[in-house]
Every structure is written in C-alpha cells, then in structure tokens.
Design an enzyme around this catalytic site. Sequence first.
Site, PDB file in Angstrom:
ATOM      1  N   ASP A  33      82.662 130.852  91.605  1.00  0.00           N
ATOM      2  CA  ASP A  33      81.406 130.423  90.974  1.00  0.00           C
ATOM      3  C   ASP A  33      80.408 131.581  90.879  1.00  0.00           C
ATOM      4  OD1 ASP A  33      79.688 128.677  89.757  1.00  0.00           O
ATOM      5  OD2 ASP A  33      79.024 127.706  91.599  1.00  0.00           O
ATOM      6  N   ASN A  81      84.011 121.098  83.125  1.00  0.00           N
ATOM      7  CA  ASN A  81      83.407 122.245  82.434  1.00  0.00           C
ATOM      8  C   ASN A  81      83.380 122.096  80.905  1.00  0.00           C
ATOM      9  OD1 ASN A  81      84.516 124.663  84.921  1.00  0.00           O
ATOM     10  ND2 ASN A  81      82.456 123.840  84.631  1.00  0.00           N
TER      11      ASN A  81
HETATM   12  C1  IPE Z   1      83.011 124.905  89.710  1.00  0.00           C
HETATM   13  O1  IPE Z   1      81.884 125.583  89.261  1.00  0.00           O
HETATM   14  C2  IPE Z   1      84.163 125.124  88.777  1.00  0.00           C
HETATM   15  C3  IPE Z   1      84.722 126.462  88.749  1.00  0.00           C
HETATM   16  C4  IPE Z   1      84.355 127.457  89.507  1.00  0.00           C
HETATM   17  C5  IPE Z   1      85.775 126.681  87.795  1.00  0.00           C
HETATM   18  P1  IPE Z   1      80.738 124.830  88.419  1.00  0.00           P
HETATM   19  O2  IPE Z   1      79.710 125.857  88.149  1.00  0.00           O
HETATM   20  O3  IPE Z   1      81.331 124.142  87.263  1.00  0.00           O
HETATM   21  O4  IPE Z   1      80.222 123.740  89.450  1.00  0.00           O
HETATM   22  P2  IPE Z   1      78.831 122.948  89.508  1.00  0.00           P
HETATM   23  O5  IPE Z   1      78.575 122.449  88.115  1.00  0.00           O
HETATM   24  O6  IPE Z   1      77.801 123.946  89.940  1.00  0.00           O
HETATM   25  O7  IPE Z   1      79.059 121.887  90.518  1.00  0.00           O
HETATM   26  C1  IPE Z   2      82.086 129.981  87.289  1.00  0.00           C
HETATM   27  O1  IPE Z   2      80.895 130.576  86.948  1.00  0.00           O
HETATM   28  C2  IPE Z   2      83.081 129.956  86.139  1.00  0.00           C
HETATM   29  C3  IPE Z   2      83.272 128.626  85.538  1.00  0.00           C
HETATM   30  C4  IPE Z   2      82.783 127.505  85.965  1.00  0.00           C
HETATM   31  C5  IPE Z   2      84.106 128.575  84.344  1.00  0.00           C
HETATM   32  P1  IPE Z   2      79.707 129.760  86.248  1.00  0.00           P
HETATM   33  O2  IPE Z   2      79.869 129.876  84.763  1.00  0.00           O
HETATM   34  O3  IPE Z   2      79.653 128.384  86.784  1.00  0.00           O
HETATM   35  O4  IPE Z   2      78.446 130.590  86.712  1.00  0.00           O
HETATM   36  P2  IPE Z   2      77.037 130.018  87.138  1.00  0.00           P
HETATM   37  O5  IPE Z   2      77.267 129.016  88.219  1.00  0.00           O
HETATM   38  O6  IPE Z   2      76.433 129.400  85.915  1.00  0.00           O
HETATM   39  O7  IPE Z   2      76.277 131.218  87.606  1.00  0.00           O
HETATM   40 MG    MG Z   3      78.675 127.537  88.357  1.00  0.00          MG
END
Ligand code: IPE
Ligand code: IPE
Ligand code: MG
Length: 257
Positions: A33, A81
């Site tokens: 994340d 996502n």
């Molecule tokens: C979790 O991250 C999913 C992945 C790292 C692929 P998200 O960014 O989607 O999670 P939330 O929305 O903060 O819970």
């Molecule tokens: C994790 O990084 C990757 C995916 C969930 C695909 P994020 O895209 O969630 O990054 P933040 O949480 O917005 O910084």
């Molecule tokens: Mg995230």
Amino acid sequence: MTARPAGNPVQERALQLGIDLARLPVHVALIMDGNGRWAQDRGLSRLAGHAEGHLALRATLVAASELGIRYLTAYGFSAENWRRPDQEVSGIMEVIANAASEETQSLIENNVRARLSGRIHEMPAEVQERLRSMEAQTSNCTGTQLILALNYGGRAEIVDAVRLAVERGLSVDEDDFRSLLYLPDVPDPELVVRTSGEVRLSNFLVWQSAYSELVIRKENWPEFGADGLLASVLEYQQRDRRFGGLSGEETERPGLL
Ligand code: IPE
Ligand code: IPE
Ligand code: MG
C-alpha cells in the site's frame, strides 16, 4: 543448536540485524500500500507510483528469495479496487500486464515460480493472457513461489469455496474447507506486512491470516525493498506466538503444513 551461517549478502545482513535464519517465516504476505501517496509526495502521477511499485516488488522478491522465504504473496489489486477512476484502473492493468511479460525471463533464471490468486478470469483478456503465460512458463521452477493476489478478495475467496462445497454437496470441516480455497497447498502466512502505516487487512487473506503476525511499516510500498523485508522479519521473530496456548509450550499451529 548452531546458528545457520550466511550463504549470500542478504543473509549476511539478516545475521547482522540479529535475524535467526533457522526461524524464518515460510510464507510472508505483503499488502503493498501507498503507491499513490509516494507519487503525490513527489509531484508525480498515481500511475508513476504504481510503476515504481512494480520495481519495489522486484527488489523485495529478490531479497526474499536470497533470504530463503519459500512463499511470497503480494496483494497487487483488490476485488474492491475497481471502484477507482477508470483511468487509474486501466493504468494499473497495463502495469500488471507489462510486468508479467517483462519479468518472466528473470523469474525463470532465478527459479521463481509465479502463481495467481483471485478472480483472474474477471480481468481484461490481455492481462489474463500475459499472467497465465508467466504462470505456465515458470511452473517448473522450484525456488521461491511468488503468489500474485489480483482481483483478490478474502470474502470472495470464502464465498467461492462455499459455492464449490454446495455444488459438490460436501459437508465440511476446517481441513476440507481449506482444500476448497484458491491455493490449498500454500501454508498460511506466518507474517503479514502492510506498508504506508495503515492498520487494516482490506479484505486480504481473511481465512489464512487468522493466526498471522501483523507488521505495519511506516514507509510507502515503493520504499520497502530488502530493508523493509528484513526489518519486518526481525519484528516477527520478536513476537511470542501462542496459538491460543501458553507461552513456550509446543502448541499445534493451526493451518501450517
Ligand atoms: C489494499 O490497498 C489493496 C492493495 C494493496 C492491492 P487499498 O489502498 O485498496 O486499501 P484501502 O482502500 O486503503 O483499505
Ligand atoms: C497500493 O497503493 C496499490 C493498489 C491498491 C493497487 P495505493 O494506490 O492504494 O496508494 P495510496 O494508498 O493511495 O497511497
Ligand atoms: Mg491504498
């Protein structure tokens, strides 16, 4: 018992940090994340963050493999996502498809077997094709297994298992149920790491993480790499795992093969 000596530079660093190479987790699972925040901090697009996230996974995989981790699961795209703007979703799909093609040769050279977990069949056809090709071409590799959790949801996995049980008219106990999950031969992760400081599972390995140790790292995913992995393993080794029993006693480890 004598401590296991280092066999390569990553193991050397692990020993210097105080990691016991004889007590490594067999399976480490990563919630990657913070790609978006990493990019935002640098005035870059979110997609630049996802591209950097790919490079960070490459570095972490190399370190995990040299350290001697047997299974590395990486949460790359959750079943939730899809809620993101279309442009970001299609950009992430492109990063995944390109990464699968670009990495296949080096996975083979490093004896890494890539496997998939999630509702892959719901992903765009081109992405599926590249992922399946990577999976097939690395299927005989016997080193570290890299499990890519894509369009993965822990609840979806449980629902999919229940559907199978109903279809087959099975009545199930815990072991039978496990055999219906996406990758039943993979032992539960002893360690689940989440980067970017968030303290939640976000629907990751809901069944399998029942007794996992959770480590939260402050850095965003693109900055994790070998150092983040080693620090996480060290923190894991400092935990007292009791599995419902008492400290220091031999207790059965639920879900570990
Ligand atoms: C979790 O991250 C999913 C992945 C790292 C692929 P998200 O960014 O989607 O999670 P939330 O929305 O903060 O819970
Ligand atoms: C994790 O990084 C990757 C995916 C969930 C695909 P994020 O895209 O969630 O990054 P933040 O949480 O917005 O910084
Ligand atoms: Mg995230």
